[in-house]
Structure formats: C-alpha cells, structure tokens
Design a protein around this motif. Structure first.
Motif, PDB file in Angstrom:
ATOM      1  N   VAL A  71       0.834  -1.205   0.000  1.00 55.71           N
ATOM      2  CA  VAL A  71       0.000   0.000   0.000  1.00 55.71           C
ATOM      3  C   VAL A  71       0.866   1.251   0.000  1.00 55.71           C
ATOM      4  N   ASN A  72       1.897   1.280   0.852  1.00 50.80           N
ATOM      5  CA  ASN A  72       2.779   2.444   0.921  1.00 50.80           C
ATOM      6  C   ASN A  72       3.692   2.553  -0.302  1.00 50.80           C
ATOM      7  N   ILE A  73       4.094   1.419  -0.860  1.00 56.89           N
ATOM      8  CA  ILE A  73       4.866   1.455  -2.109  1.00 56.89           C
ATOM      9  C   ILE A  73       4.036   2.123  -3.200  1.00 56.89           C
ATOM     10  N   ALA A  74       2.766   1.724  -3.290  1.00 52.79           N
ATOM     11  CA  ALA A  74       1.884   2.272  -4.321  1.00 52.79           C
ATOM     12  C   ALA A  74       1.662   3.765  -4.134  1.00 52.79           C
ATOM     13  N   LYS A  75       1.403   4.188  -2.899  1.00 52.99           N
ATOM     14  CA  LYS A  75       1.179   5.617  -2.646  1.00 52.99           C
ATOM     15  C   LYS A  75       2.387   6.444  -3.069  1.00 52.99           C
ATOM     16  N   THR A  76       3.573   5.956  -2.723  1.00 58.67           N
ATOM     17  CA  THR A  76       4.792   6.664  -3.097  1.00 58.67           C
ATOM     18  C   THR A  76       4.970   6.676  -4.606  1.00 58.67           C
ATOM     19  N   ALA A  77       4.681   5.542  -5.247  1.00 59.62           N
ATOM     20  CA  ALA A  77       4.860   5.424  -6.693  1.00 59.62           C
ATOM     21  C   ALA A  77       3.967   6.395  -7.448  1.00 59.62           C
ATOM     22  N   VAL A  78       2.731   6.544  -7.021  1.00 58.05           N
ATOM     23  CA  VAL A  78       1.801   7.453  -7.701  1.00 58.05           C
ATOM     24  C   VAL A  78       2.270   8.906  -7.545  1.00 58.05           C
ATOM     25  N   LYS A  79       2.772   9.252  -6.368  1.00 55.50           N
ATOM     26  CA  LYS A  79       3.301  10.604  -6.158  1.00 55.50           C
ATOM     27  C   LYS A  79       4.531  10.857  -7.036  1.00 55.50           C
ATOM     28  N   VAL A  80       5.393   9.857  -7.130  1.00 54.13           N
ATOM     29  CA  VAL A  80       6.593   9.998  -7.948  1.00 54.13           C
ATOM     30  C   VAL A  80       6.214  10.149  -9.421  1.00 54.13           C
ATOM     31  N   ALA A  81       5.249   9.358  -9.885  1.00 49.65           N
ATOM     32  CA  ALA A  81       4.807   9.455 -11.275  1.00 49.65           C
ATOM     33  C   ALA A  81       4.288  10.853 -11.579  1.00 49.65           C
ATOM     34  N   ALA A  82       3.519  11.408 -10.649  1.00 43.11           N
ATOM     35  CA  ALA A  82       2.984  12.761 -10.827  1.00 43.11           C
ATOM     36  C   ALA A  82       4.118  13.779 -10.926  1.00 43.11           C
ATOM     37  N   ALA A  83       5.118  13.630 -10.072  1.00 37.42           N
ATOM     38  CA  ALA A  83       6.248  14.567 -10.077  1.00 37.42           C
ATOM     39  C   ALA A  83       7.059  14.458 -11.362  1.00 37.42           C
ATOM     40  N   ILE A  84       7.261  13.241 -11.841  1.00 40.15           N
ATOM     41  CA  ILE A  84       8.016  13.050 -13.078  1.00 40.15           C
ATOM     42  C   ILE A  84       7.304  13.730 -14.241  1.00 40.15           C
ATOM     43  N   ILE A  85       6.016  13.516 -14.343  1.00 45.94           N
ATOM     44  CA  ILE A  85       5.253  14.071 -15.463  1.00 45.94           C
ATOM     45  C   ILE A  85       5.130  15.588 -15.348  1.00 45.94           C
ATOM     46  N   ASP A  86       5.030  16.067 -14.126  1.00 46.79           N
ATOM     47  CA  ASP A  86       4.932  17.519 -13.898  1.00 46.79           C
ATOM     48  C   ASP A  86       6.271  18.233 -14.008  1.00 46.79           C
ATOM     49  N   GLY A  87       7.366  17.459 -14.038  1.00 43.63           N
ATOM     50  CA  GLY A  87       8.678  18.085 -14.036  1.00 43.63           C
ATOM     51  C   GLY A  87       9.088  18.574 -12.668  1.00 43.63           C
ATOM     52  N   GLY A  88       8.496  17.982 -11.629  1.00 40.55           N
ATOM     53  CA  GLY A  88       8.804  18.390 -10.261  1.00 40.55           C
ATOM     54  C   GLY A  88       9.908  17.559  -9.644  1.00 40.55           C
ATOM     55  N   HIS A  89      10.159  17.816  -8.356  1.00 42.00           N
ATOM     56  CA  HIS A  89      11.215  17.086  -7.643  1.00 42.00           C
ATOM     57  C   HIS A  89      10.682  15.745  -7.155  1.00 42.00           C
ATOM     58  N   TYR A  90      11.525  14.715  -7.230  1.00 37.89           N
ATOM     59  CA  TYR A  90      11.181  13.403  -6.692  1.00 37.89           C
ATOM     60  C   TYR A  90      12.469  12.653  -6.368  1.00 37.89           C
ATOM     61  N   GLU A  91      12.346  11.683  -5.480  1.00 40.24           N
ATOM     62  CA  GLU A  91      13.498  10.856  -5.117  1.00 40.24           C
ATOM     63  C   GLU A  91      13.693   9.764  -6.173  1.00 40.24           C
ATOM     64  N   LYS A  92      14.925   9.602  -6.601  1.00 37.06           N
ATOM     65  CA  LYS A  92      15.230   8.561  -7.591  1.00 37.06           C
ATOM     66  C   LYS A  92      15.082   7.163  -6.998  1.00 37.06           C
ATOM     67  N   GLU A  93      15.345   7.023  -5.696  1.00 34.74           N
ATOM     68  CA  GLU A  93      15.219   5.730  -5.027  1.00 34.74           C
ATOM     69  C   GLU A  93      14.528   5.928  -3.686  1.00 34.74           C
ATOM     70  N   THR A  94      13.570   5.069  -3.405  1.00 30.94           N
ATOM     71  CA  THR A  94      12.865   5.112  -2.130  1.00 30.94           C
ATOM     72  C   THR A  94      12.774   3.701  -1.566  1.00 30.94           C
ATOM     73  N   SER A  95      13.208   3.537  -0.332  1.00 32.57           N
ATOM     74  CA  SER A  95      13.109   2.248   0.352  1.00 32.57           C
ATOM     75  C   SER A  95      12.024   2.345   1.418  1.00 32.57           C
ATOM     76  N   ILE A  96      10.993   1.532   1.263  1.00 37.97           N
ATOM     77  CA  ILE A  96       9.872   1.548   2.195  1.00 37.97           C
ATOM     78  C   ILE A  96      10.208   0.673   3.405  1.00 37.97           C
ATOM     79  N   GLU A  97       9.930   1.176   4.574  1.00 35.40           N
ATOM     80  CA  GLU A  97      10.275   0.508   5.830  1.00 35.40           C
ATOM     81  C   GLU A  97       9.632  -0.880   5.940  1.00 35.40           C
ATOM     82  N   THR A  98      10.401  -1.820   6.467  1.00 37.82           N
ATOM     83  CA  THR A  98       9.867  -3.138   6.821  1.00 37.82           C
ATOM     84  C   THR A  98      10.035  -3.340   8.321  1.00 37.82           C
ATOM     85  N   PHE A  99       9.178  -4.169   8.904  1.00 39.63           N
ATOM     86  CA  PHE A  99       9.165  -4.327  10.356  1.00 39.63           C
ATOM     87  C   PHE A  99       8.506  -5.656  10.701  1.00 39.63           C
ATOM     88  N   LEU A 100       8.680  -6.086  11.930  1.00 38.14           N
ATOM     89  CA  LEU A 100       8.129  -7.371  12.356  1.00 38.14           C
ATOM     90  C   LEU A 100       6.700  -7.211  12.873  1.00 38.14           C
TER      91      LEU A 100
END
Length: 329
Positions: free
Chosen positions: A285-314
C-alpha cells in the motif's frame, strides 16, 4: 512525453460595464449572446497509466496493483494492467506494445531485466517514464525511479526475534527460492541476524527445485527423527505450505517466520496453537502511494526521489493488534 499531470483550468471573466443612459436594450439577445464551449472550462485531461507485473497470482503484487489503481483513479486518471503470467518474453511483448500507446507512465514490476531491456529502450525512446517497483532493475538505467521494500531488514527482524525466543540456538529449516533475488535478500538478512546464535541449518527447501512441493518436503522432515526448532520462509506463500504441513502431521514445538504480512498469515498469528510466530511485514500500500506521487512529479517536471526504500518491520503476536488482520500494510 513529459505531460503536465494537473491541467490548468482557465476561467474567462466577463466584465459588463453599465453606464447610465448608454444601453437601451439590456437583457435582449444582443446583450446576452450564446457562449460556445471552447473546452477551456472542461475538467483536467484524463491520463492513462499502465501497471506491468510478472505474476499477479502473488497476493503482494495484486494488492500493489489495486493500491496503484486507487491512487491513479483518485486523481481522475485510469490504469491498464498487464500480467505476464510469469513469462518474461510475454512481459517484453506487453511493454513493447505499451511503447506504441498513449500512456503517461508505466509502473513496472519486472521479471527478467535482460529479456525486457529492448522493450524498455522502446519506452525510453517514446518518452514514457518507467517507475520501477519492488524488484530493482540493476543495469539498464532505463527507469526513472525505483520504489521498493527494505527486503534485507524484513528477514533480519525475523532473525532478531528468533534469537530472543531461542536464546540457546537450535535446528533450523530454511524455505527459499534461489532464483528469486528478493527472497535471497530476505534470507541473507535473516541468516546474518542469527549467525552467532547457535543455529544449525539442517535442511534447505528450494521452491524452484523441489519436485514434490514445500508442504510434502516439510511433512517428510516432520516425520523424521530430527527435531525442528524454527523454520524461516522467504515469503508468506511458502509459510502457508509449511503451516499446512504442521497441521497435517500434528508437529509441535517449532516456530515459523516468513516475510510478507498477508492477512492469512496474520490470522495464523492469532491462533495460539499455530507455530506461526512472526512475519517481516512488507507494505504494498505504501509502495503504491509513493509510486503514484513519484509518477505525478516526473510528469509535472517536479522534484522526486530517484530511489525510495519503504520501511519493513516485524508483525508478531506481541503487536498484531496494532496492525489487524484484514489487509496488508
């Protein structure tokens, strides 16, 4: 095709100036001409995004797909889905076809980088951004961004929990897939965490090589003379087969870990009689939310992180009530 994701809606302001005595026919058709709709006040343009996945039978990727769809549709756009059915050549064909279509961006969960590279080159030439999800494209340089999980940590947290529960070590079975890089990362993280804990690996079950399946191999182990203190599984689907083997044989005294965080495995944690002890939780769910924001930034020509690591936990019996059992994170 670096389109603007958010179209600017122009508003035409009509200013009527009334000077006393100058207008004789206010309110007549001449004073209120019919205004043609030029399209300037229409809603923002609908964009089409694509989700390309190697295996939608895996619940993780199915939830990832639906979460991406929800994010895209929330912005008023549309998602098309391409499932390769575990066939890298088919994924290459699907990506090549997308390069000929009017898609704003592709969310990609790749099967085999070498096989799909020519298709990625076609997407690049067409100016279609690629947002790489979950499994990293290492060598091609043909994706605009990567969003994935901290896979090593997902295995590590399982190992750390095992070290606390089995302080004197014991026998260990590992269920893995040597051909899957993500599962290899998880198992490596787990083994590093238990390296000095006195554990002996008495069996490795490789899902890519077993001829009889995980459940049957596990049943054979449980019927043998060796006691099994713990089982580490590379993903929740493997763990489901291991749990079925314990149920079939009535085996006791072992504890089981996996990586995923699926509803089925979390429900097993609710059962005090189940050997399931914990899962290194991923978050589609969090991967998807981040991905959609990144896609919007890429298309808009805005700032985005080239790599994002989503937290994992027990997620274990100790904290399950925080996360619930109805869905993924």
């Amino acid at each position: 095709m670096k389109k603007k994701l958010t179209a600017i809606i122009l508003t035409a302001v009509l200013v009527a100036v009334f000077l006393p005595g100058c207008k004789k026919n206010v309110g007549t058709p001449e004073d209120n001409p019919v205004q043609e709709d030029t399209g300037e006040n229409m809603p923002e343009e609908e964009y089409i995004f694509a989700y390309s996945c190697g295996d939608l039978t895996d619940p993780f990727y199915d939830v990832l797909k639906e979460s991406v769809r929800a994010g895209v549709e929330e912005q008023g756009h549309r998602l098309v889905v391409k499932d390769a059915g575990q066939d890298a050549a088919r994924q290459a064909e699907q990506l090549a076809a997308l390069a000929e279509e009017d898609v704003a961006a592709v969310f990609l969960c790749p099967l085999d980088e070498e096989t799909i590279t020519p298709s990625l080159e076609m997407l690049d030439e067409a100016g279609i951004p690629v947002i790489n999800l979950s499994e990293r494209l290492d060598g091609s340089g043909l994706s605009d961004a990567f969003i994935g999980s901290d896979e090593s940590n997902a295995g590590k947290v399982c190992g750390e929990d095992l070290m606390q529960r089995r302080t004197t070590g014991g026998t260990l079975v590992i269920v893995e897939d040597s051909g899957n890089s993500l599962i290899n990362e998880r198992i490596t993280g787990f083994e590093e965490a238990v390296r000095n804990g006195g554990f002996e690996v008495i069996k490795r079950i490789d899902t890519g090589k077993t001829s009889v399946g995980v459940q049957e191999e596990m049943e054979q182990l449980l019927a043998g003379e060796d006691h099994i203190d713990a089982v580490m599984c590379g993903d929740d689907r493997m763990a489901a087969e291991v749990l079925a083997a314990f149920e079939e044989t009535g085996g006791t005294g072992s504890i089981v870990y996996s990586v995923g965080g699926s509803p089925g495995i979390k429900k097993a944690l609710l059962d005090p009689q189940s050997p399931m002890m914990g899962t290194g939780a991923l978050s589609p769910v969090n991967i998807a939310k981040t991905a959609v924001k990144v896609a919007a930034a890429i298309i808009d020509g805005g700032h985005y992180e080239k790599e994002t690591s989503i937290e994992t936990f027990l997620i274990s019996r100790d904290n399950l009530e925080i996360y619930g059992t109805d869905g993924w994170q």
